[in-house]
Scaffold this active site. Structure first.
Site, short mmCIF file in Angstrom:
data_model
loop_
_atom_site.label_atom_id
_atom_site.label_comp_id
_atom_site.label_asym_id
_atom_site.label_seq_id
_atom_site.Cartn_x
_atom_site.Cartn_y
_atom_site.Cartn_z
N GLU A 105 -17.16 -14.86 -37.76
CA GLU A 105 -16.53 -14.33 -39.15
C GLU A 105 -15.30 -13.30 -38.42
O GLU A 105 -14.18 -13.59 -39.19
CB GLU A 105 -17.61 -13.52 -39.92
CG GLU A 105 -18.47 -14.05 -40.29
CD GLU A 105 -20.04 -13.83 -39.46
OE1 GLU A 105 -20.90 -13.59 -39.87
OE2 GLU A 105 -19.82 -13.79 -38.02
N HIS B 283 -17.46 -11.94 -33.10
CA HIS B 283 -18.42 -12.82 -33.91
C HIS B 283 -17.40 -14.06 -34.49
O HIS B 283 -16.26 -13.63 -34.98
CB HIS B 283 -19.01 -12.04 -34.86
CG HIS B 283 -20.08 -11.26 -34.13
ND1 HIS B 283 -21.01 -10.58 -35.00
CD2 HIS B 283 -20.37 -10.98 -33.02
CE1 HIS B 283 -21.96 -9.85 -33.98
NE2 HIS B 283 -21.44 -9.85 -33.01
N CYS C 37 -23.92 -10.06 -40.00
CA CYS C 37 -24.40 -8.67 -39.47
C CYS C 37 -23.53 -7.63 -40.17
O CYS C 37 -22.62 -7.75 -40.87
CB CYS C 37 -24.18 -8.81 -38.04
SG CYS C 37 -22.54 -8.55 -37.53
N CYS D 218 -19.76 -7.62 -39.19
CA CYS D 218 -18.95 -8.55 -39.93
C CYS D 218 -18.84 -8.50 -41.50
O CYS D 218 -17.79 -8.78 -42.35
CB CYS D 218 -19.73 -10.03 -39.88
SG CYS D 218 -19.53 -10.50 -37.92
#
EC number: 3.5.4.33
Length: 151
Positions: A57, A55, A85, A88
């Protein structure tokens, strides 16, 4: 309260999100800043990298940790276009990121305000200051257009 510099960093995160969309990835971009300087940035890459953890992040945290040669990233601010999420947010806590600034909420999987409100959880040994809604409309629009074009 978001500052003018915050908007500049969020604009860069939006550029990174657009790059992700052009690669066919969900358009999320992230920029990690320390002392006014970018130390890591990323855009969603789970499909291209065949890595479910890639992701935006996480990509930004990995880049910064490598650059700093330290998995702890205190006194940093992460700018991300969409509410993080669970994975993360957990990584932000473990990295000791001090501040999170995000654009749009993520109603299905966001854990800062949409689903779990993890910033309020008492079991974490680190607290993150949060600023939400920075350039939220622009971030939402990118996601809407991405999924509209795919349907």
């Amino acid at each position: 309260m978001a500052t003018p510099k915050d908007y500049g960093f969020m604009r860069r995160a939006l550029e990174l999100a657009q790059i992700a969309a052009e690669r066919g990835e969900v358009p999320v971009g992230a920029v990690l800043v320390q002392d006014g300087k970018v130390i890591g940035e990323g855009s969603n890459r789970p499909i291209g990298n065949c890595d479910p953890s890639a992701h935006a992040e996480i990509v930004a945290l990995r880049q910064a940790a490598d650059k700093q040669q330290n998995y702890r990233l205190p006194n940093t601010t992460l700018f991300v276009t969409i509410e993080p999420c669970t994975m993360c947010f957990g990584a932000l806590v473990h990295a000791r990121v001090g501040r999170l600034v995000y654009g749009a909420t993520e109603p299905r999987a966001g854990v800062v305000e949409s689903q779990l409100a993890l910033t309020q959880a008492s079991f974490f040994n680190h607290k993150i200051t949060v600023e939400s809604g920075v350039m939220a409309e622009e971030a939402s629009q990118l996601v809407r257009e991405f999924f509209h074009d795919r349907r």
